[in-house]
Motif scaffolding. Structure first.
Motif, PDB file in Angstrom:
ATOM      1  N   THR A 141       0.522  -1.509   0.015  1.00  0.00           N
ATOM      2  CA  THR A 141      -0.011  -0.014   0.029  1.00  0.00           C
ATOM      3  C   THR A 141       0.667   1.286   0.164  1.00  0.00           C
ATOM      4  OG1 THR A 141      -1.592  -0.905   1.337  1.00  0.00           O
ATOM      5  CG2 THR A 141      -1.686   0.975   1.054  1.00  0.00           C
ATOM      6  N   PHE A 142       0.658   2.398  -0.664  1.00  0.00           N
ATOM      7  CA  PHE A 142       0.860   3.562  -0.835  1.00  0.00           C
ATOM      8  C   PHE A 142       0.282   4.576  -0.265  1.00  0.00           C
ATOM      9  CE2 PHE A 142       3.766   0.977  -4.338  1.00  0.00           C
ATOM     10  CZ  PHE A 142       5.095   1.421  -3.563  1.00  0.00           C
ATOM     11  N   ARG A 143       0.471   5.610   0.583  1.00  0.00           N
ATOM     12  CA  ARG A 143      -0.031   6.499   0.740  1.00  0.00           C
ATOM     13  C   ARG A 143      -0.050   7.622   0.123  1.00  0.00           C
ATOM     14  NH1 ARG A 143       2.354   9.692   5.886  1.00  0.00           N
ATOM     15  NH2 ARG A 143       3.669  11.057   3.939  1.00  0.00           N
ATOM     16  N   GLY A 144      -0.884   8.684   0.203  1.00  0.00           N
ATOM     17  CA  GLY A 144      -1.882   9.113  -1.296  1.00  0.00           C
ATOM     18  C   GLY A 144      -0.554  10.292  -0.340  1.00  0.00           C
ATOM     19  N   SER A 145      -0.863  11.742  -0.903  1.00  0.00           N
ATOM     20  CA  SER A 145       0.020  13.084  -0.372  1.00  0.00           C
ATOM     21  C   SER A 145      -1.349  13.210   0.656  1.00  0.00           C
ATOM     22  CB  SER A 145      -1.043  14.302  -1.284  1.00  0.00           C
ATOM     23  OG  SER A 145      -0.495  13.741  -3.133  1.00  0.00           O
ATOM     24  N   ILE A 146      -0.255  13.809   1.541  1.00  0.00           N
ATOM     25  CA  ILE A 146      -0.220  14.283   3.202  1.00  0.00           C
ATOM     26  C   ILE A 146       1.064  15.270   2.970  1.00  0.00           C
ATOM     27  CG2 ILE A 146       0.381  13.307   5.301  1.00  0.00           C
ATOM     28  CD1 ILE A 146      -1.917  12.193   3.204  1.00  0.00           C
ATOM     29  N   THR A 147       2.736  14.851   2.828  1.00  0.00           N
ATOM     30  CA  THR A 147       3.274  15.966   3.186  1.00  0.00           C
ATOM     31  C   THR A 147       3.351  16.928   2.240  1.00  0.00           C
ATOM     32  OG1 THR A 147       5.091  14.350   2.545  1.00  0.00           O
ATOM     33  CG2 THR A 147       4.435  14.196   4.600  1.00  0.00           C
ATOM     34  N   VAL A 148       4.348  17.808   2.861  1.00  0.00           N
ATOM     35  CA  VAL A 148       4.946  19.223   1.546  1.00  0.00           C
ATOM     36  C   VAL A 148       5.125  18.433   0.561  1.00  0.00           C
ATOM     37  CG1 VAL A 148       5.772  21.210   1.365  1.00  0.00           C
ATOM     38  CG2 VAL A 148       4.840  20.795   2.684  1.00  0.00           C
TER      39      VAL A 148
END
Length: 479
Positions: A141-148
């Protein structure tokens, strides 16, 4: 079995002997991991900072039962760190508070987290690798956009060349065009690896403090969970005995990542190499050797999952086709990239489904002037695989193989998108601006996807992904 051998055909199982469950069951059970990966990363960050009741979650593997107990014990710490709806989704998944049934809770209790790539969550893509004995799955599983940094990678919406892993086969180009930001996240050198056992890390440090992890080799034997006598029976029941053996995960070079000559730095393992080695290390364990590899993610994570699945379908030694579920993903590559995905689907090495929420803006990206300028050299960004568009009351499914796409159809479609991109560029130079941006953002959130999928349960239950490939399912009108 080698990666070059024929894998089980997606359409070879029918009737009562299907290899895979219904489309609804596959989607719900796997896609919930896209929410869970964000919560896991946040829980582990809090544990490293000493803000949780204990740091047990840093010791891997970590079973589903242990995760449920750890989450319950640390609700106050994580409650204000996540969007409320995402928090509620994780809570319902772990504690069985979903109204329709408790099947997801049962499935989660049979799972285990083996690897978590979140050492530098603010600088790199974040991922997790789980197993599930009940469903016989390995889920990346790859995380979506969270950080800058995630958002920076999203904005690098220019097309760059990637060596075609199927180069040399009939009708395949030497390179494929892919999104520059996504390529950098996966194919560039990996400056760190995933967490290992906290006890091992402390033992390796002279002062007892956890040292930085910079080795490209991970000790699987060190991943054995330390549990109390009371917890031992439940914890070890879902972990294979093979994890007690001495195994090494060595990240080799799985794919060429650059064109032309490579410097010494470019020969270092990439994030892709690292993840691929970890998945293969699990497949090499007897208890997991017949498991199906799933790859999933939402938004940015969805595009990363497509790139990884393309490589995994070719490189991994697995008896079943790799399955990828991309949720709310932007376009990832050009027509050459699509041809690779189509070829892998036709060879029964890959099953690919992209789920898009009606009204979500992100699946229409990349768009704008930069994208238009890339057209004349590399072509347009294109979607791949089976496309399913969902709304509150209905859904539509479309699948068109590359062989079914005529030159004239592609020409008209390309001309249509060029003119559309030019119009959007002139009116919205910032690429993503839209009068309905607020509505699109709301419809892009992952809990909206899960909510709509659950509302469509009765329509998705009779459908099987393999039937779409072998044309035995008639999807009706296309979106």
């Amino acid at each position: 079995m080698t990666s070059n051998e024929n894998k089980t055909s997606p359409s070879s199982t029918g009737g009562s002997e299907r290899l895979f469950p219904s489309l609804y069951d596959e989607l719900i059970e796997v896609s919930y991991m896209a929410i869970l990966v964000s919560g896991l990363a946040e829980l582990r960050r809090l544990a490293r900072a000493g803000l949780t009741t204990n740091n047990a979650i840093l010791t891997l593997p970590f079973t589903g039962t242990q995760l449920k107990e750890f989450f319950s014990a640390n609700k106050k710490q994580i409650h204000g760190k996540m969007r409320m709806k995402d928090y509620a989704a994780i809570e319902s998944m772990l504690e069985g508070t979903r109204s329709e049934d408790k099947s997801l809770e049962t499935i989660m209790s049979q799972g285990a987290l083996h690897y978590m790539g979140d050492d530098k969550a603010h600088e790199e893509c974040v991922y997790s690798i789980n197993t599930n004995l009940l469903r016989k799955r390995i889920v990346v599983t790859f995380r979506g956009s969270i950080t800058v940094q995630d958002w920076i990678q999203d904005t690098k919406a220019i097309m760059v060349d990637l060596p075609n892993p199927l180069s040399g086969q009939e009708s395949q180009s030497d390179t494929v065009g892919v999104h520059a930001g996504f390529l950098e996240y996966l194919y560039h050198k990996a400056p760190s690896t995933t967490d290992r056992s906290m006890m091992d890390r402390q033992a390796e440090s002279s002062d007892g403090a956890p040292p930085d992890i910079t080795s490209s080799e991970t000790d699987v034997a060190a991943l054995e969970t330390v549990v109390s006598p009371e917890e031992g029976k439940a914890a070890t029941s879902i972990l294979p005995l093979s994890l007690n053996q001495t195994n090494k995960v060595t990240t080799g070079t799985w794919t060429n990542r650059t064109k032309g000559g490579e410097s010494d730095a470019e020969k270092e393992p990439s994030k892709l190499d690292l993840i691929m080695g970890q998945v293969q290390s699990l497949l090499d364990i007897t208890e997991y050797e017949d498991f199906t590899v799933y790859v999933t993610g939402h938004s940015l994570g969805g595009s990363l999952s497509l790139l990884f699945a393309m490589e995994a379908a070719i490189k991994l030694r697995t008896p079943h086709p790799v399955t990828v579920f991309a949720m709310g993903n932007p376009r990832t590559g050009n027509l050459d990239f699509r041809h690779v995905i189509c070829s892998l689907e036709e060879q029964h090495k890959l099953r690919c489904l992209c789920v898009h929420n009606l009204g979500d803006l992100v699946p229409f990206l990349p768009a704008g002037l930069l994208t238009t300028l890339c057209v004349w050299r590399r072509g347009l960004f294109r979607h791949v695989g089976i496309k399913m568009t969902i709304s509150e009351i209905d859904m539509s499914i479309r699948y068109r193989s590359c062989a079914e796409e005529s030159f004239w159809n592609n020409f008209i479609r390309q001309d249509y998108y060029i003119r559309g991109n030019l119009r959007s560029s002139l009116s919205n130079p910032c690429l993503c601006c839209s009068p309905s941006t607020s509505v699109s953002v709301a419809r892009h959130l992952f809990h909206e996807y899960v909510s709509r999928l659950e509302e469509l349960k009765s329509k998705l239950k009779p459908i099987y992904l393999d039937d779409i490939y072998d044309k035995s399912y008639a999807p009706g009108a296309s979106p």
